[in-house]
Design an enzyme around this catalytic site. Sequence first.
Site, PDB file in Angstrom:
ATOM      1  N   HIS A 168      52.548  65.525  37.840  1.00 20.47           N
ATOM      2  CA  HIS A 168      53.860  65.991  37.371  1.00 20.47           C
ATOM      3  C   HIS A 168      54.825  64.804  37.250  1.00 20.47           C
ATOM      4  O   HIS A 168      55.842  64.729  37.944  1.00 20.47           O
ATOM      5  CB  HIS A 168      54.420  67.034  38.354  1.00 20.47           C
ATOM      6  CG  HIS A 168      54.733  68.347  37.716  1.00 20.47           C
ATOM      7  ND1 HIS A 168      53.779  69.130  37.108  1.00 20.47           N
ATOM      8  CD2 HIS A 168      55.912  69.032  37.580  1.00 20.47           C
ATOM      9  CE1 HIS A 168      54.331  70.239  36.635  1.00 20.47           C
ATOM     10  NE2 HIS A 168      55.621  70.191  36.897  1.00 20.47           N
TER      11      HIS A 168
ATOM     12  N   ASP B  43      60.809  67.363  33.927  1.00 19.80           N
ATOM     13  CA  ASP B  43      60.502  68.555  33.136  1.00 19.80           C
ATOM     14  C   ASP B  43      59.706  68.094  31.918  1.00 19.80           C
ATOM     15  O   ASP B  43      59.676  66.904  31.595  1.00 19.80           O
ATOM     16  CB  ASP B  43      61.803  69.246  32.706  1.00 19.80           C
ATOM     17  CG  ASP B  43      61.569  70.663  32.195  1.00 19.80           C
ATOM     18  OD1 ASP B  43      60.441  71.177  32.364  1.00 19.80           O
ATOM     19  OD2 ASP B  43      62.509  71.251  31.629  1.00 19.80           O
ATOM     20  N   GLY B  44      59.046  69.029  31.254  1.00 21.53           N
ATOM     21  CA  GLY B  44      58.274  68.675  30.076  1.00 21.53           C
ATOM     22  C   GLY B  44      56.839  68.286  30.361  1.00 21.53           C
ATOM     23  O   GLY B  44      56.110  67.870  29.446  1.00 21.53           O
ATOM     24  N   ASN B  45      56.392  68.414  31.616  1.00 22.22           N
ATOM     25  CA  ASN B  45      55.028  68.018  31.970  1.00 22.22           C
ATOM     26  C   ASN B  45      53.979  68.874  31.270  1.00 22.22           C
ATOM     27  O   ASN B  45      52.943  68.370  30.833  1.00 22.22           O
ATOM     28  CB  ASN B  45      54.845  68.102  33.485  1.00 22.22           C
ATOM     29  CG  ASN B  45      55.747  67.146  34.224  1.00 22.22           C
ATOM     30  OD1 ASN B  45      55.506  65.955  34.283  1.00 22.22           O
ATOM     31  ND2 ASN B  45      56.840  67.678  34.799  1.00 22.22           N
TER      32      ASN B  45
ATOM     33  N   ARG C  37      54.237  70.466  28.376  1.00 16.42           N
ATOM     34  CA  ARG C  37      54.166  70.144  26.956  1.00 16.42           C
ATOM     35  C   ARG C  37      53.404  68.839  26.719  1.00 16.42           C
ATOM     36  O   ARG C  37      52.541  68.755  25.848  1.00 16.42           O
ATOM     37  CB  ARG C  37      55.578  70.059  26.364  1.00 16.42           C
ATOM     38  CG  ARG C  37      56.096  71.389  25.870  1.00 16.42           C
ATOM     39  CD  ARG C  37      57.588  71.369  25.612  1.00 16.42           C
ATOM     40  NE  ARG C  37      58.325  71.619  26.845  1.00 16.42           N
ATOM     41  CZ  ARG C  37      59.605  71.968  26.909  1.00 16.42           C
ATOM     42  NH1 ARG C  37      60.294  72.113  25.797  1.00 16.42           N
ATOM     43  NH2 ARG C  37      60.190  72.192  28.063  1.00 16.42           N
TER      44      ARG C  37
ATOM     45  N   GLY D 236      51.291  67.412  28.795  1.00  9.62           N
ATOM     46  CA  GLY D 236      49.911  67.605  29.223  1.00  9.62           C
ATOM     47  C   GLY D 236      49.069  68.300  28.167  1.00  9.62           C
ATOM     48  O   GLY D 236      47.902  67.931  27.944  1.00  9.62           O
ATOM     49  N   ARG D 237      49.639  69.292  27.498  1.00  5.83           N
ATOM     50  CA  ARG D 237      48.877  69.981  26.444  1.00  5.83           C
ATOM     51  C   ARG D 237      48.797  69.144  25.163  1.00  5.83           C
ATOM     52  O   ARG D 237      47.834  69.266  24.399  1.00  5.83           O
ATOM     53  CB  ARG D 237      49.489  71.358  26.182  1.00  5.83           C
ATOM     54  CG  ARG D 237      49.183  72.351  27.315  1.00  5.83           C
ATOM     55  CD  ARG D 237      49.701  73.735  27.013  1.00  5.83           C
ATOM     56  NE  ARG D 237      51.147  73.807  27.011  1.00  5.83           N
ATOM     57  CZ  ARG D 237      51.904  73.982  28.096  1.00  5.83           C
ATOM     58  NH1 ARG D 237      51.338  74.118  29.287  1.00  5.83           N
ATOM     59  NH2 ARG D 237      53.219  74.047  27.997  1.00  5.83           N
TER      60      ARG D 237
ATOM     61  N   TYR E 156      46.768  79.588  34.136  1.00  6.20           N
ATOM     62  CA  TYR E 156      47.439  79.168  35.360  1.00  6.20           C
ATOM     63  C   TYR E 156      46.523  79.319  36.575  1.00  6.20           C
ATOM     64  O   TYR E 156      46.525  78.466  37.477  1.00  6.20           O
ATOM     65  CB  TYR E 156      48.722  79.972  35.564  1.00  6.20           C
ATOM     66  CG  TYR E 156      49.810  79.680  34.557  1.00  6.20           C
ATOM     67  CD1 TYR E 156      50.123  78.382  34.190  1.00  6.20           C
ATOM     68  CD2 TYR E 156      50.538  80.716  33.960  1.00  6.20           C
ATOM     69  CE1 TYR E 156      51.114  78.109  33.258  1.00  6.20           C
ATOM     70  CE2 TYR E 156      51.530  80.451  33.030  1.00  6.20           C
ATOM     71  CZ  TYR E 156      51.821  79.147  32.685  1.00  6.20           C
ATOM     72  OH  TYR E 156      52.799  78.887  31.775  1.00  6.20           O
TER      73      TYR E 156
END
Length: 397
Positions: free
Chosen positions: A223, A227-229, A231, A233-234, A263
């Site tokens: 992580h 924030d945005g991890n 997005r 990551g994918r 998840y």
Amino acid sequence: MKREDLAGGIRDCLQRLPAPYAQHYGVVPPPPPEAGVMLGDAAACHGQALSALGEIAALARTLPDPYLISRVLSRQEALSSSALEGTHSTLNELLVVDEDDQDASHATRQVRDYARTLEQFLPQASSEGPALFRLPTVLALHQAVMQHDPAYRGTPGTLRRDVVWIGGTGHIAYSTYNPPPPDQVAACLEATLNYMQADGMQQMTQSLITRMAIAHTHFEAVHPFSDGNGRVGRLLLPLMMAADGQVPLYLSPYIEAHRQDYYAALKRAQQRLDWPPLIGFLSDAIIRTVTEVQVTRQATQVLKATWRQRRAFRKGSAALRALDLLTDYPVLTASRLGHLLDITPPAAQTALAQLCQVGILTERTGHARNRIYAAEEVLTILNRPFGEEPALPDPPS
């Protein structure tokens, strides 16, 4: 985060978090494994997914773009991946913003940023291979996808300096997983990227699908950003495929449709280093996504054949040539059509008028100028829920 939910190897990696969270611990994930991984119950699905990759590679060899870098496919990926993080837009909004972003919402601009980032980095991945996966690349990905997020704390494209946690109800006491302390993020991310560069034994002992599952797990466990991890990551999944010489598939629509399974499998891998559930999930995502691409392509081919029966198109005319563009550009302007076909503005207007006359295009704005046209029948095919059969118009009688 409950210690009893963690495997012994993960409990050994706990480190106390800094104040004001010093009563809690974060996981400094062990380096990704390079040895072979037992597939268990995922073995059969994994084998089918490898076959599906072969099928899509064979299809790609028949197309002008061997990597299937389609505007619409990349935008569907962007929509689904962003929706998983609570940023919602629609394909219609996104395609309209590509033509005119004057009234675009923050959410739509964020989703467009994701799609454009994907289009920018996929060619680099295919040309550079796994060497692409360096810290500057990941920072650039994050900066690009988070630049228009008004709620982002800090500077996009920089590693986090704060404590974060996953799950729970907004308080760390109820989290399901605590990533490493901020001072460990850089080293942990370096381990992720070293693994993704595939210089070790994993290139011989693990399939691409297994490496995708392990790399995705490790990145999300680190992580590295506030924030945005998810997005980023994918985004890395299709980039890994392109870097490996495979056709990059966009898996986020499948992930969004099966988010609870995603998840659950990701949590098993993070908490217990239990890889088969996530390998099986990504294998199924690949199988179903390949099927979705094939079904969509077949449906658009049938639709274009139906269109050609609606009018006696003059051979080589702009209107006839436009038909092949509308699956990638189902929303467009006269200026866009003129640029794509290299024709004059009057010729573009004539083609659009002819396509509107037979119901292939619809003008949406009602304005005399700056008009936007849509191929609604294409959008009906593309906007269907993942896995549903496409709806096609009846052929002319």
